[in-house]
Design a protein around this motif. Structure first.
Motif, short mmCIF file in Angstrom:
data_model
loop_
_atom_site.label_atom_id
_atom_site.label_comp_id
_atom_site.label_asym_id
_atom_site.label_seq_id
_atom_site.Cartn_x
_atom_site.Cartn_y
_atom_site.Cartn_z
N HIS A 8 35.88 40.17 48.71
CA HIS A 8 37.39 39.99 48.58
C HIS A 8 38.08 39.34 49.98
CE1 HIS A 8 36.92 42.77 45.15
NE2 HIS A 8 37.71 42.20 44.81
N GLU B 234 46.48 36.82 46.87
CA GLU B 234 46.00 37.84 46.28
C GLU B 234 45.19 37.47 45.14
OE1 GLU B 234 45.16 41.58 45.08
OE2 GLU B 234 46.36 41.30 46.91
N GLU B 235 45.65 36.18 44.41
CA GLU B 235 45.18 35.68 43.10
C GLU B 235 43.95 35.13 43.13
OE1 GLU B 235 47.98 32.46 44.61
OE2 GLU B 235 48.07 34.83 44.26
N ARG B 236 43.46 34.55 44.62
CA ARG B 236 42.27 33.92 44.71
C ARG B 236 41.25 34.91 45.63
NH1 ARG B 236 42.07 29.40 47.38
NH2 ARG B 236 43.45 29.94 48.90
N ARG B 237 41.73 35.83 45.85
CA ARG B 237 41.10 36.69 47.09
C ARG B 237 39.45 37.00 46.30
NH1 ARG B 237 45.17 41.12 49.69
NH2 ARG B 237 46.14 39.16 50.77
N GLU B 238 39.18 37.26 45.10
CA GLU B 238 37.70 37.45 44.59
C GLU B 238 37.08 36.58 44.60
OE1 GLU B 238 37.72 40.82 41.55
OE2 GLU B 238 36.79 39.17 40.60
#
Length: 198
Positions: A123, A129-133
């Motif tokens: 992460h 947030e929507e691209r952190r993984e």
């Protein structure tokens, strides 16, 4: 038949990019390693400092393997650093410190890469947030791309400093030619550019 080893292939290209970037500092004075040679201040030591931070962040923090403890340097990108602080060295940050940090980053990154499979999930804390993984594979490709890009910047900056060019010692990938040949080549390109420009 050769067994494919994607992780080894990716790591080889990352290591070549690292070596090319650091090699550009060889034989230069402190001034020349820090000298801003573009309108945006691009300089050799700053490129190395930036690359160290990129690796420590992506292969450290992203996978829960932070390099720094609570005390991070003031230029660290996850804090509130001065704008562009990772792209130049202060007068108090020596070349040895920055190159040493980069080499420590290599070891830290390599241990993360060795310990995790390419599909390991991390992460990125500074991404939306929507691209952190992300996967380790994704970040390896990203960091190779970033490091190669900056090695190319370093090649141009070094050529502006003292005329030397090439990707690695003994592997310059340049056509043969002495200084007079290159001056003639450059003059020819200037004539062609003027002709094309009308």
């Amino acid at each position: 038949m050769i067994e494919p080893n994607p992780k080894a292939d990716l790591l080889r290209y990352l290591r070549e990019a690292r070596d090319a970037l650091v090699w550009k500092l060889d034989g230069l004075s402190e001034y020349d390693t820090r000298r801003p040679l573009t309108p945006t201040g691009t300089n050799l030591l700053g490129l190395v400092k930036h690359a160290a931070g990129v690796e420590l962040g992506y292969f450290g923090d992203t996978f829960g393997r932070p390099f720094f403890g609570e005390e991070r340097p003031p230029w660290w990108y996850t804090e509130e650093p001065e704008d562009n602080a990772d792209m130049w060295a202060t007068a108090h940050e020596s070349r040895e410190q920055i190159v040493g940090l980069y080499r420590q980053a290599w070891e830290h990154s390599d241990s993360t890469i060795a310990a995790l499979p390419l599909d390991a999930i991390g992460h990125v804390p500074w991404w939306p947030e929507e691209r952190r993984e992300v996967t380790l594979h994704h970040l390896l490709v990203r960091v190779i791309s970033d490091t190669q890009r900056h090695a190319g910047h370093a090649d141009i900056v070094r050529e502006l400093i003292d005329g030397s060019a090439g990707s690695l010692p003994g592997k310059d990938s340049m056509p043969p030619g002495d200084q007079a040949w290159w001056q003639g080549h450059r003059s020819r390109l200037e004539r062609v550019a003027r002709e094309a420009g009308g």
